[in-house]
Structure formats: structure tokens, C-alpha cells
Write a protein that holds these residues in place. Structure first.
Motif, mmCIF file in Angstrom:
data_model
loop_
_atom_site.group_PDB
_atom_site.id
_atom_site.type_symbol
_atom_site.label_atom_id
_atom_site.label_comp_id
_atom_site.label_asym_id
_atom_site.label_seq_id
_atom_site.Cartn_x
_atom_site.Cartn_y
_atom_site.Cartn_z
ATOM 1 N N THR A 1 32.074 58.324 55.622
ATOM 2 C CA THR A 1 31.452 57.558 56.711
ATOM 3 C C THR A 1 32.074 56.161 56.713
ATOM 4 O O THR A 1 32.425 55.634 55.655
ATOM 5 C CB THR A 1 29.913 57.460 56.544
ATOM 6 N N HIS B 1 28.111 50.548 55.662
ATOM 7 C CA HIS B 1 27.234 51.712 55.740
ATOM 8 C C HIS B 1 25.807 51.303 56.099
ATOM 9 O O HIS B 1 25.399 50.171 55.833
ATOM 10 C CB HIS B 1 27.271 52.454 54.403
ATOM 11 N N THR B 2 25.094 52.237 56.688
ATOM 12 C CA THR B 2 23.724 51.953 57.139
ATOM 13 C C THR B 2 22.740 52.340 56.036
ATOM 14 O O THR B 2 22.503 53.521 55.793
ATOM 15 C CB THR B 2 23.425 52.728 58.439
ATOM 16 N N SER C 1 18.905 51.304 54.179
ATOM 17 C CA SER C 1 17.677 50.502 54.187
ATOM 18 C C SER C 1 16.876 50.857 52.948
ATOM 19 O O SER C 1 16.773 52.032 52.558
ATOM 20 C CB SER C 1 16.866 50.740 55.455
ATOM 21 N N TYR D 1 19.907 56.343 53.529
ATOM 22 C CA TYR D 1 21.309 56.204 53.929
ATOM 23 C C TYR D 1 21.518 57.063 55.170
ATOM 24 O O TYR D 1 21.258 58.262 55.138
ATOM 25 C CB TYR D 1 22.179 56.662 52.759
ATOM 26 N N GLU D 2 21.980 56.414 56.238
ATOM 27 C CA GLU D 2 22.130 57.119 57.512
ATOM 28 C C GLU D 2 23.603 57.214 57.900
ATOM 29 O O GLU D 2 24.321 56.200 57.868
ATOM 30 C CB GLU D 2 21.364 56.342 58.591
ATOM 31 N N PRO E 1 26.797 58.223 60.662
ATOM 32 C CA PRO E 1 27.018 57.887 62.074
ATOM 33 C C PRO E 1 26.451 58.932 63.027
ATOM 34 O O PRO E 1 26.137 58.626 64.164
ATOM 35 C CB PRO E 1 28.541 57.816 62.202
ATOM 36 N N ALA F 1 20.446 61.670 57.783
ATOM 37 C CA ALA F 1 20.012 60.642 56.821
ATOM 38 C C ALA F 1 19.505 61.306 55.548
ATOM 39 O O ALA F 1 18.926 62.398 55.581
ATOM 40 C CB ALA F 1 18.914 59.783 57.422
ATOM 41 N N THR G 1 24.647 44.335 51.587
ATOM 42 C CA THR G 1 23.405 44.993 51.200
ATOM 43 C C THR G 1 23.183 44.932 49.693
ATOM 44 O O THR G 1 22.070 44.694 49.230
ATOM 45 C CB THR G 1 23.450 46.481 51.633
#
Ligand code: AKG
Length: 310
Positions: free
Chosen positions: A199, A203-204, A206, A215-216, A218, A222, A306
Motif C-alpha cells: 500500500t 499509510h492510514t 488510527s 490500518y486501512e 486504499p 481494514a 503517526t
């Protein structure tokens, strides 16, 4: 029928941990005395302090953001091949790498990585890099010191980031040369994160709890992944898959962190542990665009980080 040998053979221990967590922490330590000997020789060659850095005017006169890492002919480790036997000939490590990559695995790269302590970074530089996702300090060190990679922390990333269009056919091997505690910029690994495949960076992520992240990918897929902080003694060794998210915080200790980083690639065998690991991944196995954080000249164009708050 139609099944590869890898699919027929139950995974061996190192392969199993790569499937389950995306990493394997070796439970034996490499020769700590040999690690200490190499560390002494490295420190004997260099002061890892403020003297590493250019002054602001020299940097601004000719900023170079690319080509600032070690490369063949400019790599501090090139003079230490005999001293590296404690890594490269360690029986447990050789067995683990052979299991995953085939016995004819190839060392693609080896280098010293230094987590520079906060106190050694000049104020002008701290102000410029604060909050950037990738604080590789190569652009700012004097050209003669670019035979080592220097970090002041790096956000969660995959090591495939440097390899567009390449499939996951290698692992990263990290070796600590001295004890690394929470304050010494240890590696933070997100266990299980390899499962979403390759990915793009950043990275996404939260935070869901103390050590838990969502972790999500694209495509909206998730997963929840667990943060593991790799503290360990001299000779600690770990490998991880090129899709496993990992990062470091700035070194807050009163000394630098010095480690060895290898990339080790598969050999010619077609059926091995890496195939089994990759078969367990549900996302893409390669990417045409691995990162979107850089401007045209290679400078950072984003301020997100992050791992800094992990
Ligand atoms: O050693 C560090 O601080 C970060 C190293 C890292 O994440 C890497 O080399 O991929």
C-alpha cells in the motif's frame, strides 16, 4: 494436482511467524561480543554527533535529497566483512533465511543505520524537519559521511517503498549492536500489517488502544494490528516481510543507536517459505507508486507522522 511443493509442505517456524505476524524475532542472540567488537570499530571511525552535519548555508547552497544513502564504494561496512561473520555465518540465522528464501539466498544490501540522538541535531535542522514523515538525515550530513544511513525517526512504512513494481521477494534483517531500550529509538512493528499487501506511503492508521491500530488500505479493506516495540540486547536479530509496517521515533537517549540493516533476497528456488507467506496476503503483491509524500526534487511535501505519537 496443481499444488506447489510450498502448498503441500506445512510451514516451518520462521515461515509460520512471517505468515502470522509479518516478522520473526530470533529467539537466540547473535554473538554479543562480536557485535560489541564491531560497534567499537565503527565508533572508532566516527563521532556520531553534531559534527556529522553541514551548516545551514552550505546545505542551502546545494540541497541534495537523492543519492544520499550508502552505495557500493561508499559504505562503511565494506571494510568490516570479516567482522560481519557473526551475522552472516550465524547458524540459526542462515537456517531461518534459507527456509524462507531458499539456501541460495542473496544479500542485496548491508549497511549501518544510526538513530542520531536528538541532542546532536542542530537547531536549524530540527526546525526544518519537525513533523516530517521520513527523517532520513542523509541530505544534511557532510557528503563524506554518507556511507551510513542516519535517521531522526521514520513514520510507519513498508520496505517495498524503495522498490516500485517489485514483488515481495526479500526480507529485511535488523541486528542491534548494543542494548536498545524504549528510549534508544527501537523499531516499532505493526504485527499482521503485511496482510493488506503493498500500500502506498503514508499509510492510514488510527489508534484503537494502547498497542492496537486500525490500518486501512486504499481499497477500504481494514484490519486491526498490534504494535510491538523491538527492544533487545546486543546481538538481537529480527526479520520482517517487505509489507510489514514499521517505524522509529527520534532517539531520545544520550547516545546514538547503531544497528545493521540487511536486505536479503530469494534464491533461484521456486518453492520456498516466501511463496507460502505471499499466498496468505490478500492485497497487491507489488505497486507502481509506492509513495506520495515527496516533491519532484525528493524533498518532503507532507507533514504527517503517526509513529511519533505511538
Ligand atoms: O533505524 C531506523 O531508525 C529506521 C530504519 C528503518 O525503518 C528502515 O531502515 O527501514
Amino acid at each position: 494436482m496443481g499444488l506447489t511443493a510450498a502448498a503441500l509442505t506445512p510451514p516451518s517456524p520462521v515461515t509460520r511467524s512471517l505468515i502470522e505476524t509479518g516478522a520473526h524475532l530470533f529467539d537466540h542472540r547473535l554473538d554479543a561480543a562480536a557485535a560489541d567488537d564491531l560497534l567499537g570499530k565503527i565508533r572508532g571511525q566516527r563521532s556520531f554527533d553534531h559534527r556529522l552535519f553541514q551548516d545551514e548555508a552550505s546545505f542551502d547552497a546545494d540541497p541534495q535529497f537523492r543519492g544520499v544513502n550508502p552505495r557500493p564504494g561508499r559504505n562503511l561496512l565494506e571494510q568490516f566483512q570479516p567482522e560481519l561473520a557473526f551475522v552472516e555465518q550465524d547458524a540459526g540465522l542462515v537456517a531461518g533465511l534459507s527456509e524462507v528464501l531458499g539456501p541460495d539466498y542473496v544479500i542485496m544490501d548491508r549497511k549501518v543505520v544510526c538513530g542520531v540522538r536528538a541532542k546532536s541535531i542542530p537547531d536549524w535542522l530540527k526546525a526544518r524537519i519537525d513533523g516530517q514523515p521520513v527523517n532520513n538525515l542523509g541530505p544534511y550530513v557532510k557528503p563524506e559521511y554518507r556511507d551510513v544511513t542516519y535517521f531522526y525517526g521514520i513514520d510507519f512504512h513498508q520496505d517495498i517503498i524503495d522498490y516500485r513494481d517489485r514483488e515481495a521477494d526479500f526480507v529485511t534483517l535488523y541486528v542491534y549492536l548494543h542494548p536498545v531500550a524504549r528510549i534508544d529509538a527501537p523499531l516499532f512493528l505493526l504485527e499482521g500489517s503485511h496482510r493488506l499487501g503493498a500500500t502506498p506511503f503514508p499509510h492510514t492508521l488510527s489508534r484503537q488502544g494502547l498497542d492496537l491500530w486500525r490500518y486501512e488500505g486504499p481499497d477500504g479493506d481494514a484490519i486491526d494490528v498490534t504494535q510491538r516495540v523491538l527492544t533487545g540486547g546486543a546481538g538481537f536479530a529480527a526479520i520482517w516481510h517487505p509489507f510489514t509496517l514499521h517505524g522509529t521515533q527520534p532517539d531520545a537517549a544520550d547516545h546514538e543507536r547503531i544497528s545493521l540493516r540487511y536486505l536479503v533476497g530469494r534464491g533461484s528456488m521456486t518453492a520456498n517459505g516466501m511463496d507460502t507467506v505471499n499466498a496468505s496476503i490478500r492485497g497487491p503483491l507489488s505497486l507502481a507508486t509506492t509513495r506520495v509524500d515527496l516533491a519532484e526534487n525528493g524533498a518532503a511535501r507532507l507533514r504527517v507522522n503517526t509513529v511519533r505519537d505511538a
